[in-house]
Structures are given as structure tokens and as C-alpha cells.
Scaffold this motif. Structure first.
Motif, PDB file in Angstrom:
ATOM      1  N   VAL A  77      10.731  61.545  -5.822  1.00  0.00           N
ATOM      2  CA  VAL A  77      10.870  60.593  -4.523  1.00  0.00           C
ATOM      3  C   VAL A  77      10.579  62.127  -3.935  1.00  0.00           C
ATOM      4  CG1 VAL A  77      12.933  59.538  -3.363  1.00  0.00           C
ATOM      5  CG2 VAL A  77      12.265  59.610  -5.660  1.00  0.00           C
ATOM      6  N   ARG A  78       9.911  61.488  -2.135  1.00  0.00           N
ATOM      7  CA  ARG A  78       9.880  61.985  -1.329  1.00  0.00           C
ATOM      8  C   ARG A  78       9.093  63.787  -2.217  1.00  0.00           C
ATOM      9  NH1 ARG A  78      15.228  60.692   0.018  1.00  0.00           N
ATOM     10  NH2 ARG A  78      14.845  59.411   1.403  1.00  0.00           N
ATOM     11  N   TYR A  79       8.049  64.104  -2.568  1.00  0.00           N
ATOM     12  CA  TYR A  79       7.000  64.276  -3.358  1.00  0.00           C
ATOM     13  C   TYR A  79       8.095  66.176  -3.892  1.00  0.00           C
ATOM     14  CZ  TYR A  79       2.789  63.661  -0.650  1.00  0.00           C
ATOM     15  OH  TYR A  79       2.246  62.999   0.185  1.00  0.00           O
ATOM     16  N   GLY A  80       9.640  64.989  -5.143  1.00  0.00           N
ATOM     17  CA  GLY A  80       9.849  65.952  -5.169  1.00  0.00           C
ATOM     18  C   GLY A  80      10.738  65.352  -6.305  1.00  0.00           C
ATOM     19  N   GLU A  81      11.387  65.588  -6.916  1.00  0.00           N
ATOM     20  CA  GLU A  81      12.468  64.901  -8.802  1.00  0.00           C
ATOM     21  C   GLU A  81      10.993  64.282  -9.296  1.00  0.00           C
ATOM     22  OE1 GLU A  81      15.060  62.209  -6.874  1.00  0.00           O
ATOM     23  OE2 GLU A  81      15.431  63.868  -4.993  1.00  0.00           O
ATOM     24  N   HIS A  82      10.098  64.570  -9.866  1.00  0.00           N
ATOM     25  CA  HIS A  82       9.042  63.541 -10.950  1.00  0.00           C
ATOM     26  C   HIS A  82       9.256  63.727 -12.095  1.00  0.00           C
ATOM     27  CE1 HIS A  82       7.054  65.783  -6.889  1.00  0.00           C
ATOM     28  NE2 HIS A  82       6.391  64.849  -7.307  1.00  0.00           N
ATOM     29  N   ARG A  83       8.894  62.669 -12.588  1.00  0.00           N
ATOM     30  CA  ARG A  83       8.796  62.137 -14.124  1.00  0.00           C
ATOM     31  C   ARG A  83       7.360  61.485 -14.548  1.00  0.00           C
ATOM     32  NH1 ARG A  83      12.610  57.668 -12.265  1.00  0.00           N
ATOM     33  NH2 ARG A  83      12.887  56.719 -14.504  1.00  0.00           N
ATOM     34  N   ASP A  84       7.719  61.373 -15.454  1.00  0.00           N
ATOM     35  CA  ASP A  84       6.308  61.491 -16.203  1.00  0.00           C
ATOM     36  C   ASP A  84       6.049  59.864 -15.876  1.00  0.00           C
ATOM     37  OD1 ASP A  84       4.883  62.452 -18.850  1.00  0.00           O
ATOM     38  OD2 ASP A  84       4.988  60.754 -19.536  1.00  0.00           O
ATOM     39  N   ALA A  85       4.314  60.172 -15.802  1.00  0.00           N
ATOM     40  CA  ALA A  85       4.419  58.622 -15.823  1.00  0.00           C
ATOM     41  C   ALA A  85       2.947  58.191 -16.833  1.00  0.00           C
ATOM     42  CB  ALA A  85       3.583  58.478 -14.631  1.00  0.00           C
ATOM     43  N   GLY A  86       2.664  58.524 -17.551  1.00  0.00           N
ATOM     44  CA  GLY A  86       1.549  58.053 -18.440  1.00  0.00           C
ATOM     45  C   GLY A  86       0.259  59.075 -18.275  1.00  0.00           C
ATOM     46  N   ASN A  87      -0.340  59.031 -19.245  1.00  0.00           N
ATOM     47  CA  ASN A  87      -1.810  59.728 -20.133  1.00  0.00           C
ATOM     48  C   ASN A  87      -2.565  58.881 -18.947  1.00  0.00           C
ATOM     49  OD1 ASN A  87      -5.065  58.859 -21.456  1.00  0.00           O
ATOM     50  ND2 ASN A  87      -2.868  60.833 -22.118  1.00  0.00           N
ATOM     51  N   PRO A  88      -3.331  60.499 -18.383  1.00  0.00           N
ATOM     52  CA  PRO A  88      -4.334  59.831 -17.498  1.00  0.00           C
ATOM     53  C   PRO A  88      -5.217  58.732 -17.663  1.00  0.00           C
ATOM     54  CG  PRO A  88      -3.741  61.714 -16.683  1.00  0.00           C
ATOM     55  CD  PRO A  88      -3.433  61.865 -18.040  1.00  0.00           C
ATOM     56  N   PRO A  89      -6.266  58.767 -18.605  1.00  0.00           N
ATOM     57  CA  PRO A  89      -7.284  58.095 -18.576  1.00  0.00           C
ATOM     58  C   PRO A  89      -6.925  56.635 -18.821  1.00  0.00           C
ATOM     59  CG  PRO A  89      -7.789  60.166 -20.227  1.00  0.00           C
ATOM     60  CD  PRO A  89      -6.497  60.401 -19.005  1.00  0.00           C
ATOM     61  N   SER A  90      -5.633  56.780 -20.150  1.00  0.00           N
ATOM     62  CA  SER A  90      -5.394  54.867 -20.965  1.00  0.00           C
ATOM     63  C   SER A  90      -4.614  54.459 -19.404  1.00  0.00           C
ATOM     64  CB  SER A  90      -4.486  55.589 -21.393  1.00  0.00           C
ATOM     65  OG  SER A  90      -4.379  56.643 -22.289  1.00  0.00           O
ATOM     66  N   ILE A  91      -3.680  55.332 -18.384  1.00  0.00           N
ATOM     67  CA  ILE A  91      -3.435  54.415 -17.031  1.00  0.00           C
ATOM     68  C   ILE A  91      -4.349  54.164 -16.061  1.00  0.00           C
ATOM     69  CG2 ILE A  91      -2.488  54.573 -14.708  1.00  0.00           C
ATOM     70  CD1 ILE A  91      -0.043  54.816 -17.091  1.00  0.00           C
ATOM     71  N   THR A  92      -5.641  54.744 -16.216  1.00  0.00           N
ATOM     72  CA  THR A  92      -6.943  54.313 -15.073  1.00  0.00           C
ATOM     73  C   THR A  92      -7.573  53.416 -16.227  1.00  0.00           C
ATOM     74  OG1 THR A  92      -6.958  56.300 -15.078  1.00  0.00           O
ATOM     75  CG2 THR A  92      -9.179  55.030 -14.542  1.00  0.00           C
ATOM     76  N   ARG A  93      -7.196  53.652 -17.345  1.00  0.00           N
ATOM     77  CA  ARG A  93      -8.511  52.095 -17.832  1.00  0.00           C
ATOM     78  C   ARG A  93      -7.327  50.758 -17.561  1.00  0.00           C
ATOM     79  NH1 ARG A  93      -7.726  53.444 -23.695  1.00  0.00           N
ATOM     80  NH2 ARG A  93      -9.412  55.429 -23.274  1.00  0.00           N
TER      81      ARG A  93
END
Lengths: 252, 208
Positions: free
Chosen positions: A21-37
Motif C-alpha cells: 500500500v502506497r509503496y510500503g507494507e509489502h506482502r507476498d504475492a507469489g512466484n514470478p514465472p507461475s503468476i506470469t503463466r
């Protein structure tokens, strides 16, 4: 007729995707190639991948992660973060980028935009325009490396300069809305859209299907989506069906 | 020798192109020099960046004579993509005026900005076959198809008889041309997902 675009924005940190949120408070959002696929399978119109730590840490972007994503990306791919020199930019192109996003570092070395546009064409140069509001509500450039406002240039002056130098597209991020799900800042879009005639990807604040409809009804040609695709049960197929139903022109 | 030689002259999105050919079911090799084109069954000419610079690189690599020999004299099928297509024109107007290959009459000029037409022309647009134009290789554009565009310059002054595809963007933009054994696209089949892979497959099966 040119169709409107839905563009998942992927933020890279230590080999994983994150979202905040607003370039802070980052949470995990997954594996890059799997999400791209997954986005490729759902016919996302493009993908934007940004290494959010590279510039702040003064290093080149994570080319290994870039290459893994490029391999899965059957649609156009924009790579950004840490593109501080022509050599790094060229390496990102050779890693599989179709376009490069130049964010805060371009403020320090604007001539890099000319050099890259001359070599790879304006269509390959995306200006990452981070805008926030100051205490009085006035739009101001935001530098994510310091977390502060850039005082020496206005967003309109900078976007005009960047387009003159060769930027062929703007990724306009309303930092004050990022991750808030409060809706797009359409007034900000209008301000920038009136200043330049290149295509604009608007991002920051998407939370509901109505927000997407309102942005397209206001003329926005491309929408960047983060939180809405990461932390909700929405996906590109569902969003596209909804927007087609609203009468907008999208790829099908 | 692989099925397809991609002309590697330092002005192409080679990685994407090679990968898309592989997904379509074929193997492609990069040219190591002009002599590789003389033996090639099929040739792919990619291209990004300024057309004049790309043309200089093609010439400096010694590829112009080899393309003439392989494609125009021997009749090898060639697929040209984006700036690769623009190089076929006689004159390239981008950072000065440059001479192109001159295989088709016409020039490369900047897309005009208009209300509702931001430049570059960027994104997915529907391509249709114009009435009375050139026939694309069999299977391509049998129906209107969405492909990905990313360009600020277009082919202008073309003979309508070579235009094999057009896109509507506040006016018609030439999207594909066909002349003899050359098929060329302004859009990017290598980034156009399944439809792009199908186009590449049809090109690979094209019997001229």
C-alpha cells in the motif's frame, strides 16, 4: 479499432512477487514465472515487472527473475527497476523485454531516455511517472528511493520533457491511491493526458469492477492492476467479461 | 540446418522471436553471417528501433546482397516483422532520410497524431484483409484477428495491391503486406499469443 488494455503489474523483491500500500507494507504475492503463466493463460494484454529494490540498493535488476518471467510471457513484457545506464537497459532488452520502464533514476539522468529511444525506438521507452499529492493536495512527483516529494519539477513539466526526449508511453502511478482500493485518480489522468499525446497506463487505486468501468468511460486506454488481481477473487477473464458487458472495446 | 534462419543484425527482438517460433513447433537458428541466408529454407527478418539505424546495420552486416540472392532470386519465403517490414520500403523518414531495401514502392513516415489517436500505436488491434489487396499465405487472416502493435512510424504510399492486412486507428494503418515470397507484418506475431503462433505456423507451412 485499438482495444483497451488490462495490464497486471508485478513487483519483484528477493525473487518473489510482493504487493503493498502506497509503496510500503509489502506482502507476498507469489512466484514470478507461475503468476506470469497464469496471466498469459488468461490473455492479459501485457505484463509489467518491476524490481522495486534495485535502484534503492544501487544495483542492477534481478536479471535471473526477469529471464524466468520473459520465458513465460507470450504477450508483451515491460521490465523496470534499476535501469540506470544504457548497458543495463540493453541487457534488459536482450533478456526478453519488449519495453523498458524508467522510474525515479531517470530524474537524475534524463538523457538516458534519448539514448534508449534512439537505439530501441520510442515504443520501447516507458516513463514510470510516480505522482502523489502534497499537503495542499497539489500533484507532485514522488521519489520512491527517498519516500519523498521531488520539489524541483512538476509532474507536467517532467512528463513533457520525457516525451520530448523519446518516451513513447507513460505508466502513471497515483502513489496516494496505490493499494488503497479507493478508485483511480481520474483527475490526475486528465492532467497528464492533456499534457502529452503518447499512450498512458493508469495505475493506483483499483478496487472494484465499477472503478475499471469508470476509468474506461473517462477515456483511459490502459489500466495497470496490482492489488485487485493479487488480493481478491478477481482475475483477467472476469474483469474483461465485465468490461465488455459495459460496452468497452477489449480484445476477445 | 534448422527450419528457419532469423537474421541477427543487432536490431531485433531476437529472443522473443526465437521463442515464439519454438512454441509454434519449429526450430530457428540465428544467422552467423550473410552466407547462412544463402542456404536457408526460410528467413525471418525482425526489427525494432529506428528504421534508418536498422538499415545501416543490415547493410554493414553484408545482409542486403544475401537477402536479394536468397529471397528475390531463389524465392525463399521470408517473414518480416515491424521495422523488418518497414525496411522493404524505398525511403525511411526517421532521424533523417535513409534508403530502404526498395522491394516495395512507398515510404516509412511518422504516424499522424489525431484526436483519439495517440502515437505510438500501442496495443491489440483487429486486422482485416482489404478488398482487392494481396493474398496472405494460406490460413492467415481468413478472419479478422487481434494482433499486438507497437510503432510510431507506418508504411505510406503503398500500392494497394501489396496490402494484405489493415487496422483501423482513426484511419487505416497498413498492417501486413505481401509481395512475391515475402510476407510482412507491422504488428508483432511473436508477442500476439496464440494468434501469433498460428500465424508463424502458417508461414512455416507456406508453399510458394
Amino acid at each position: 479499432m485499438l482495444t483497451r488494455r488490462l495490464i497486471p503489474t508485478l513487483l519483484l523483491r528477493q525473487g518473489r512477487l510482493v504487493k503493498g500500500v502506497r509503496y510500503g507494507e509489502h506482502r507476498d504475492a507469489g512466484n514470478p514465472p507461475s503468476i506470469t503463466r497464469a496471466h498469459a493463460a488468461q490473455d492479459a494484454d501485457e505484463v509489467l515487472l518491476v524490481d522495486i529494490d534495485a535502484s534503492r540498493e544501487g544495483r542492477a535488476p534481478d536479471f535471473i527473475a526477469f529471464a524466468k518471467v520473459a520465458e513465460e510471457c507470450t504477450m508483451p513484457l515491460t521490465l523496470g527497476g534499476g535501469l540506470t545506464s544504457f548497458d543495463i537497459a540493453q541487457k534488459a532488452m536482450h533478456t526478453g523485454a519488449d519495453k523498458l520502464a524508467f522510474c525515479a533514476p531517470a530524474l537524475d539522468t534524463p538523457a538516458l531516455l534519448d539514448t534508449v529511444a534512439r537505439r530501441f525506438g520510442a515504443q520501447a521507452v516507458v516513463l514510470g511517472l510516480d505522482v502523489t499529492q502534497d499537503e495542499s493536495g497539489t500533484y507532485a512527483l514522488y521519489d520512491y528511493r527517498t519516500g519523498g516529494i521531488v520539489a524541483d519539477r512538476t509532474p507536467v513539466a517532467w512528463v513533457k520533457e520525457a516525451v520530448d526526449r523519446g518516451a513513447g508511453e507513460i505508466r502513471l502511478m497515483a502513489v496516494h491511491r496505490e493499494g488503497t482500493r479507493a478508485g483511480f485518480d481520474l483527475e490526475l489522468y486528465r492532467t497528464i493526458a492533456d499534457a502529452v499525446s503518447v499512450p498512458i497506463i493508469l495505475e493506483g487505486g483499483a478496487g472494484t469492477l465499477d472503478h475499471l468501468d469508470a476509468a474506461m468511460a473517462a477515456g483511459v486506454e490502459a489500466l495497470g492492476l496490482g492489488t485487485m488481481l493479487v488480493f481478491s477473487d478477481n482475475n483477467i477473464v472476469k474483469l474483461r467479461q465485465y468490461l465488455l458487458g459495459c460496452g468497452h472495446v477489449l480484445r476477445r | 540446418m534448422s527450419d528457419l534462419i532469423i537474421v541477427d543484425y543487432g536490431a531485433g527482438n531476437i529472443a522473443s522471436v526465437k521463442q515464439a517460433v519454438w512454441r509454434a513447433g519449429w526450430d530457428a537458428d540465428l544467422s552467423r553471417g550473410p552466407e547462412d541466408l544463402l542456404q536457408a529454407d526460410r528467413i525471418l527478418l525482425p526489427g525494432v528501433g529506428a528504421a534508418g539505424t536498422a538499415m545501416d546495420r543490415l547493410r554493414a552486416g553484408g545482409y542486403v546482397e544475401a537477402l536479394n540472392e536468397a529471397v528475390r532470386k531463389r524465392g525463399a519465403p521470408m517473414l518480416c516483422i515491424c521495422v523488418g517490414m518497414q525496411l522493404l520500403a524505398e525511403e525511411l523518414h526517421e532521424y533523417g532520410v535513409h534508403q530502404g531495401l526498395g522491394w516495395v514502392a512507398g515510404k516509412v513516415t511518422r504516424l499522424e497524431e489525431k484526436p483519439g489517436r495517440r502515437v505510438p500505436h500501442m496495443g491489440w488491434n483487429k486486422v482485416h484483409k482489404p478488398a482487392g489487396g494481396a493474398a496472405p499465405p494460406p490460413g492467415i487472416l481468413d478472419r479478422d484477428t487481434f494482433y499486438y502493435f507497437a510503432h510510431s512510424y507506418e508504411m505510406s504510399g503503398l500500392d494497394p495491391a501489396v496490402i494484405a492486412g489493415e487496422a483501423e486507428y482513426e484511419g487505416l494503418v497498413p498492417a501486413a503486406i505481401r509481395t512475391e515470397t515475402v510476407f510482412a507484418t507491422q504488428f508483432h506475431p511473436e508477442k500476439s499469443q496464440v494468434e501469433g503462433e498460428k500465424l508463424i505456423a502458417h508461414f512455416m507451412r507456406w508453399k510458394v
